[in-house]
Design an enzyme around this catalytic site. Sequence first.
Site, PDB file in Angstrom:
ATOM      1  N   LYS A  52      80.365 106.987  31.997  1.00  0.00           N
ATOM      2  CA  LYS A  52      81.615 106.978  31.218  1.00  0.00           C
ATOM      3  C   LYS A  52      81.703 105.711  30.360  1.00  0.00           C
ATOM      4  O   LYS A  52      82.024 105.769  29.177  1.00  0.00           O
ATOM      5  CB  LYS A  52      82.821 107.081  32.169  1.00  0.00           C
ATOM      6  N   GLN A  96      88.215 106.308  39.814  1.00  0.00           N
ATOM      7  CA  GLN A  96      87.184 107.266  40.210  1.00  0.00           C
ATOM      8  C   GLN A  96      87.418 107.746  41.642  1.00  0.00           C
ATOM      9  O   GLN A  96      87.651 106.939  42.552  1.00  0.00           O
ATOM     10  CB  GLN A  96      85.793 106.618  40.060  1.00  0.00           C
ATOM     11  N   ASP A 119      92.500 111.344  32.905  1.00  0.00           N
ATOM     12  CA  ASP A 119      91.854 112.316  33.796  1.00  0.00           C
ATOM     13  C   ASP A 119      92.693 113.589  33.912  1.00  0.00           C
ATOM     14  O   ASP A 119      92.204 114.603  34.417  1.00  0.00           O
ATOM     15  CB  ASP A 119      91.718 111.717  35.209  1.00  0.00           C
TER      16      ASP A 119
END
Length: 293
Positions: A52, A96, A119
Site C-alpha cells: 500500500k 491493518q 477502508d
Amino acid sequence: MIILDGKLLSENIKSELAAEVDIIRSRGGKVPHLAAVLIGENPASQVYVQSKIRSCEQAGFKSTLIQKSADTTEAELLEIVKQLNEDPDVDGFIVQLPLPKHINEERITLAIDHRKDVDGFHPINFGRMAQGLPAFLPATPFGIMEILRRYNIETAGKHCVVVGRSNIVGTPISILLSRKGYPGDCTVTLTHSRTHDLPGEVRRADIVVAAIGIPEFIKGNWVKEGAVVIDVGINRVPDATKKSGTRLVGDVAFDEVAPRSSHITPVPGGVGLMTVAALMVNTLKACKKEIYQ
Ligand code: GUN
C-alpha cells in the site's frame, strides 16, 4: 478463458491517479496523504502494508507508516487513531487487520473518523454503501467491482454466489452486486460455513466470488461451465519446490476451475492488487472531499 489481470488494471488505475496528482500538484493543490498503522509482526500484514505504501509513492501520494510492536495497548492505539483523526494533513488512514487479540477491532474501527475511513469499514460508510449513498466503499469489494466494470462483464440478472460472509468482503460485495446499476443488478446468494450443499449452490452461479480464506477450497466440479470466477483468497501454503518453501494460492483450485470458467482472477495478480488501487482511489476522494465536506 480470459484471465482477469488485476496487475494490469491496478497499474492503469495507478497511472490515472498519478496523472491526477500531477495536475493537483502543478496547480499548487494538496497532494493526497494516506497513513497506515501496522501493529505487530504478522508477515502477511507487513507485505500488504508495504504494498500500500509503495503504491502510494509510485502515484505521487504522500504516505506515512506507523509501525508498533504487538504489545501496543488498545489505549495506545486509540491515541494514535485520535491523532490521525485530528491531523489536517492526513486525508485518510487505515489500521491493518487483524489486530493482536488483546485489542478490540470493533472499538478501533468505531474510533476512526468516518471521513478518513478509506477502508470503508466504519458502520457509517457501511450503512451508506448499503443504502446506495455516497460512501467510501470497502477496498476489496470496490476492487472487484472495478474488475467487472473494466472487463465489461455482464452482471444484470446474473446469479452471483458469494462464498464467505466477512464484514470486509463477503457481506459488502453481496450488497454491492445486488444494488441497482452496473456492475450490479445480480441475484445474490451469500453462502457460509453453515450453508447446506455448498457445491450445489456454487454450481448455480454465473458469477462466483470466493472469499472464505481456505486454500483451494472451490473445486473444479463445483463451477458451472462459462462462469466468471473472482478469487479473493491469498493463502500461503507449503511448497518444497520453491526457494522460500511456500507459495501463494487462492480460495479456488485454479488449475481445475480455470478451464471451466469464462473469466477468472489469478492469485497472485488478481484481486489483491485491486484492493490497493481501490484504497488509493478512496484516498484521492478523501483528499478532494468528494464524499464528505
Ligand atoms: N486485512 C485484510 N484486508 C484488509 C483491508 O482491506 N484493510 C485493512 N485495514 N486490513 C485488512
